[in-house]
Design a protein around this motif. Structure first.
Motif, PDB file in Angstrom:
ATOM      1  N   VAL A   1      42.382  24.373  50.319  1.00 34.35           N
ATOM      2  CA  VAL A   1      42.756  25.843  49.653  1.00 34.35           C
ATOM      3  C   VAL A   1      42.568  24.973  47.338  1.00 34.35           C
ATOM      4  O   VAL A   1      42.321  25.476  46.835  1.00 34.35           O
ATOM      5  N   PHE A   2      42.819  24.015  47.710  1.00 33.58           N
ATOM      6  CA  PHE A   2      42.821  22.462  46.335  1.00 33.58           C
ATOM      7  C   PHE A   2      41.511  23.365  46.283  1.00 33.58           C
ATOM      8  O   PHE A   2      41.321  23.178  44.580  1.00 33.58           O
ATOM      9  N   VAL A   3      40.722  23.025  46.687  1.00 34.09           N
ATOM     10  CA  VAL A   3      39.114  22.878  46.330  1.00 34.09           C
ATOM     11  C   VAL A   3      38.700  24.306  45.491  1.00 34.09           C
ATOM     12  O   VAL A   3      38.204  24.478  44.438  1.00 34.09           O
ATOM     13  N   VAL A   4      39.304  25.868  46.641  1.00 33.36           N
ATOM     14  CA  VAL A   4      39.408  26.321  45.553  1.00 33.36           C
ATOM     15  C   VAL A   4      39.805  27.005  44.738  1.00 33.36           C
ATOM     16  O   VAL A   4      39.617  27.730  43.823  1.00 33.36           O
ATOM     17  N   GLN A   5      40.490  26.434  45.093  1.00 29.48           N
ATOM     18  CA  GLN A   5      42.027  26.281  43.632  1.00 29.48           C
ATOM     19  C   GLN A   5      41.194  25.939  41.814  1.00 29.48           C
ATOM     20  O   GLN A   5      40.619  27.000  40.689  1.00 29.48           O
TER      21      GLN A   5
ATOM     22  N   ASP B   1      35.379  28.199  37.402  1.00 29.45           N
ATOM     23  CA  ASP B   1      34.540  28.857  37.227  1.00 29.45           C
ATOM     24  C   ASP B   1      34.690  29.807  35.947  1.00 29.45           C
ATOM     25  O   ASP B   1      34.453  30.537  35.328  1.00 29.45           O
ATOM     26  N   ALA B   2      36.123  29.781  35.964  1.00 31.02           N
ATOM     27  CA  ALA B   2      36.598  30.612  34.908  1.00 31.02           C
ATOM     28  C   ALA B   2      36.528  29.822  33.560  1.00 31.02           C
ATOM     29  O   ALA B   2      36.203  30.533  31.929  1.00 31.02           O
ATOM     30  N   VAL B   3      36.470  28.690  33.612  1.00 36.82           N
ATOM     31  CA  VAL B   3      35.975  28.012  32.221  1.00 36.82           C
ATOM     32  C   VAL B   3      34.617  28.395  31.567  1.00 36.82           C
ATOM     33  O   VAL B   3      34.550  28.773  30.204  1.00 36.82           O
ATOM     34  N   ARG B   4      33.585  28.411  33.023  1.00 38.94           N
ATOM     35  CA  ARG B   4      32.397  28.348  32.389  1.00 38.94           C
ATOM     36  C   ARG B   4      31.995  30.300  31.927  1.00 38.94           C
ATOM     37  O   ARG B   4      30.587  29.802  31.137  1.00 38.94           O
ATOM     38  N   ARG B   5      33.053  31.074  32.162  1.00 44.09           N
ATOM     39  CA  ARG B   5      32.345  32.985  31.684  1.00 44.09           C
ATOM     40  C   ARG B   5      32.675  32.885  30.540  1.00 44.09           C
ATOM     41  O   ARG B   5      33.963  32.469  30.117  1.00 44.09           O
ATOM     42  N   PRO B   6      32.138  33.192  30.075  1.00 44.34           N
ATOM     43  CA  PRO B   6      32.367  33.860  28.905  1.00 44.34           C
ATOM     44  C   PRO B   6      33.334  35.050  28.209  1.00 44.34           C
ATOM     45  O   PRO B   6      33.535  35.427  28.821  1.00 44.34           O
TER      46      PRO B   6
ATOM     47  N   ASN C   1      51.435  26.099  48.551  1.00 47.83           N
ATOM     48  CA  ASN C   1      49.744  26.800  48.522  1.00 47.83           C
ATOM     49  C   ASN C   1      49.378  27.750  48.655  1.00 47.83           C
ATOM     50  O   ASN C   1      48.998  27.786  48.663  1.00 47.83           O
ATOM     51  N   ILE C   2      50.240  27.683  49.583  1.00 48.80           N
ATOM     52  CA  ILE C   2      50.229  29.433  49.884  1.00 48.80           C
ATOM     53  C   ILE C   2      50.403  30.353  48.767  1.00 48.80           C
ATOM     54  O   ILE C   2      49.952  32.038  48.439  1.00 48.80           O
ATOM     55  N   ILE C   3      51.414  30.254  47.881  1.00 53.72           N
ATOM     56  CA  ILE C   3      52.166  30.634  46.243  1.00 53.72           C
ATOM     57  C   ILE C   3      51.028  30.379  45.748  1.00 53.72           C
ATOM     58  O   ILE C   3      50.509  31.708  44.730  1.00 53.72           O
ATOM     59  N   ALA C   4      50.626  29.205  45.536  1.00 48.40           N
ATOM     60  CA  ALA C   4      49.243  29.244  45.049  1.00 48.40           C
ATOM     61  C   ALA C   4      47.886  29.676  44.618  1.00 48.40           C
ATOM     62  O   ALA C   4      47.118  29.628  43.978  1.00 48.40           O
ATOM     63  N   VAL C   5      47.615  29.580  45.937  1.00 46.57           N
ATOM     64  CA  VAL C   5      46.452  29.896  46.359  1.00 46.57           C
ATOM     65  C   VAL C   5      45.742  31.634  46.331  1.00 46.57           C
ATOM     66  O   VAL C   5      44.983  32.205  45.535  1.00 46.57           O
ATOM     67  N   ALA C   6      47.253  32.948  45.282  1.00 53.25           N
ATOM     68  CA  ALA C   6      46.896  34.187  45.417  1.00 53.25           C
ATOM     69  C   ALA C   6      46.264  34.521  43.996  1.00 53.25           C
ATOM     70  O   ALA C   6      45.393  35.090  44.486  1.00 53.25           O
TER      71      ALA C   6
ATOM     72  N   ILE D   1      42.948  36.182  43.824  1.00 50.90           N
ATOM     73  CA  ILE D   1      42.384  37.350  43.015  1.00 50.90           C
ATOM     74  C   ILE D   1      41.538  36.737  42.368  1.00 50.90           C
ATOM     75  O   ILE D   1      40.715  38.300  41.681  1.00 50.90           O
ATOM     76  N   TYR D   2      41.007  35.990  41.653  1.00 52.08           N
ATOM     77  CA  TYR D   2      39.965  35.757  40.641  1.00 52.08           C
ATOM     78  C   TYR D   2      39.186  36.098  41.473  1.00 52.08           C
ATOM     79  O   TYR D   2      38.118  36.641  41.027  1.00 52.08           O
ATOM     80  N   TRP D   3      38.670  35.241  42.897  1.00 53.82           N
ATOM     81  CA  TRP D   3      37.970  35.537  43.219  1.00 53.82           C
ATOM     82  C   TRP D   3      36.935  36.739  44.255  1.00 53.82           C
ATOM     83  O   TRP D   3      36.147  37.034  44.228  1.00 53.82           O
ATOM     84  N   VAL D   4      38.697  37.910  44.684  1.00 58.75           N
ATOM     85  CA  VAL D   4      37.876  39.054  44.625  1.00 58.75           C
ATOM     86  C   VAL D   4      37.670  39.999  43.759  1.00 58.75           C
ATOM     87  O   VAL D   4      36.593  41.054  43.860  1.00 58.75           O
ATOM     88  N   SER D   5      38.238  39.889  43.118  1.00 56.11           N
ATOM     89  CA  SER D   5      38.569  41.169  41.554  1.00 56.11           C
ATOM     90  C   SER D   5      38.013  41.196  40.653  1.00 56.11           C
ATOM     91  O   SER D   5      37.828  42.056  39.638  1.00 56.11           O
TER      92      SER D   5
END
Length: 111
Positions: free
Chosen positions: A16-20, A26-31, A77-82, A86-90
């Protein structure tokens, strides 16, 4: 909690931490123009949300075997993974046409 249960919980917390963290990178790299064009939350907002989620994910990592407080870390972790999910899926699929901002677009000529 036995060692096997602790190991499974620790492995899940690490995943979960690695996914976060990867979502934040990835968000930093996006324009920024992609965030402005595709959503209501600007890039700075997503970076703040994902950084906070990664910090909670870091706090949710286990400190040691058979120590108290790991269940609270699991809750973090349950709270923080949401937000990362959302970022990865949407958000990320809508940002992919904008690239990462560091590669030139269009035909390239070597001459």
């Amino acid at each position: 909690m036995g060692f096997l249960q602790w190991f499974v919980m620790a492995a899940l917390a690490l995943v979960v931490f690695v996914v976060q963290v990867v979502a934040f990178i990835d968000a930093v790299r996006r324009p920024d123009k992609g965030f402005r064009a595709e959503g209501r939350v600007p890039k700075a907002g997503w970076l703040g949300i994902l950084a906070f989620a990664a910090a909670l994910g870091f706090l949710g990592l286990p400190q040691g075997w058979m120590q108290g407080g790991f269940m609270f870390g699991s809750f973090l972790n349950i709270i923080a993974v949401a937000p990362a999910i959302i970022y990865w899926v949407s958000v990320r699929p809508r940002l992919q046409p904008y690239g990462t901002g560091n590669k030139p677009r269009g035909p390239q000529s070597g001459w």
